[in-house]
Design an enzyme around this catalytic site. Structure first.
Site, PDB file in Angstrom:
ATOM      1  CB  CYS A  12      -6.600  -1.177   3.255  1.00 60.62           C
ATOM      2  SG  CYS A  12      -6.853  -2.923   2.947  1.00 60.62           S
ATOM      3  CD  GLU A 125       0.318 -10.587   2.117  1.00 60.62           C
ATOM      4  OE1 GLU A 125      -0.565  -9.947   2.707  1.00 60.62           O
ATOM      5  OE2 GLU A 125       1.448 -10.113   1.866  1.00 60.62           O
ATOM      6  CB  CYS A 189       0.457  -2.475   1.890  1.00 61.24           C
ATOM      7  SG  CYS A 189      -0.929  -1.465   1.559  1.00 61.24           S
TER       8      CYS A 189
HETATM    9  S1  SF4 Z   1      -1.863  -5.033   0.485  1.00 60.73           S
HETATM   10 FE1  SF4 Z   1      -2.527  -3.170   1.492  1.00 60.73          FE
HETATM   11  S2  SF4 Z   1      -4.308  -2.503   0.351  1.00 60.73           S
HETATM   12 FE2  SF4 Z   1      -3.924  -4.636  -0.210  1.00 60.73          FE
HETATM   13  S3  SF4 Z   1      -5.179  -5.828   1.185  1.00 60.73           S
HETATM   14 FE3  SF4 Z   1      -3.172  -5.705   2.106  1.00 60.73          FE
HETATM   15  S4  SF4 Z   1      -3.297  -3.902   3.455  1.00 60.73           S
HETATM   16 FE4  SF4 Z   1      -5.017  -3.797   2.044  1.00 60.73          FE
END
Ligand code: SF4
Length: 282
Positions: A12, A125, A189
């Site tokens: 991505c 995250e 996302c």
């Molecule tokens: S938020 Fe979306 S674009 Fe950003 S790292 Fe995660 S999956 Fe990839």
């Protein structure tokens, strides 16, 4: 045999950006360059970076000096402070979309909401997002948990960026019965939504689905789970060598997709191996 390959398979934007930043940094700083944890959840790509001199350290304490690259899913406030205290040179590859999720979490907290993060509590995250809020934060991974929790006065909902959009919608719906006021920021996302949607469309059409990506990659695991709900003959592999010819025998249509941290070269290898196996069948 027909092979349907998802257009959205592979890196991505955020992962590609992080890899490009690491390659660029390796050219500039041949010594003392580290990532805090593996840059992406793909062992083959991490090995490639190691060959360029980018070393993995799982704790700031283990980085003696030099430069540290923060990965695309961000770092906790504690790690950020520790890196600053040690005067490490920070190369911040946190994806801007993840930064936005962190921003919304702080915004909701500041405005008096209990923050509900739809996601996996052990994912870096989510741990990073949580670290920017002192209290009034909960992480939920299923609708039942929301039904058993609460009630809340003011509830603010965000999602781990790679969560299933359907799960996010389900949790938002369930929360409406549990809180007086609900404020929602859809932080799933867009690239993830497109990838999941395309995988579902392909899985509906094929007799076997191959999903490529690191076994430690949450978004790949989720992608495989979504495909498996539709097509039980779904197989999650990391490399072309793991492809079992028996999975493909007597299948007329095969589907192929990959997680956000899967390099293109691995996807091409798997595609090539499927075509080779097909050739040997004829
Ligand atoms: S938020 Fe979306 S674009 Fe950003 S790292 Fe995660 S999956 Fe990839």
């Amino acid at each position: 045999m027909k092979l349907l390959v998802a257009k959205s398979a592979g890196f991505c934007f955020g992962v590609k950006r992080a890899i490009d930043m690491a390659i660029e940094a390796a050219k500039k700083y041949p010594k003392n360059l580290y990532t805090l944890g593996p840059l992406i959840h793909n062992p083959q790509a991490v090995k490639f970076l190691e060959q360029l001199g980018v070393k993995v350290k799982n704790r700031i304490e283990n980085i003696p000096k030099g430069k540290v690259i923060f990965r695309s899913h961000g770092v906790s406030l504690k790690d950020l402070e520790k890196a600053r205290e040690k005067r490490l040179h920070i190369i911040d590859a946190t994806c801007p979309i993840v930064k936005k999720a962190q921003f919304f979490a702080k915004y909701l907290y500041r405005h008096g909401y209990t923050v509900l993060i739809v996601g996996d509590p052990h994912h870096p995250e989510v741990e990073a997002i949580q670290s920017y809020i002192k209290d009034r934060v909960e992480v939920v991974g299923d609708v039942e948990l929301v039904q058993r929790s609460g009630p809340w006065e003011k509830l603010g909902i965000i999602a781990q960026t790679t969560q299933s959009f359907n799960l996010f919608k389900g949790i938002v719906t369930a929360s409406l019965e549990k809180a007086k006021e609900v404020r929602v920021f859809n932080t799933v996302c867009h690239a993830t939504m497109i990838r999941q949607k395309e995988a579902v469309e392909i899985a509906k059409q094929v007799e076997c689905m191959i999903v490529i990506g690191g076994y430690n990659s949450g978004n790949t695991q989720r992608l495989a789970a979504i495909c498996r709900e539709i097509q039980p003959h779904t197989h999650h592999i990391e490399t072309a060598q793991e492809l079992n010819p028996r999975w493909l025998s007597r299948r007329e249509k095969i589907g192929l997709t990959a997680g956000a941290s899967t390099p293109l070269w691995i996807i091409k290898e798997v595609e090539g191996r499927i075509r080779d196996l097909e050739g040997s069948r004829n």
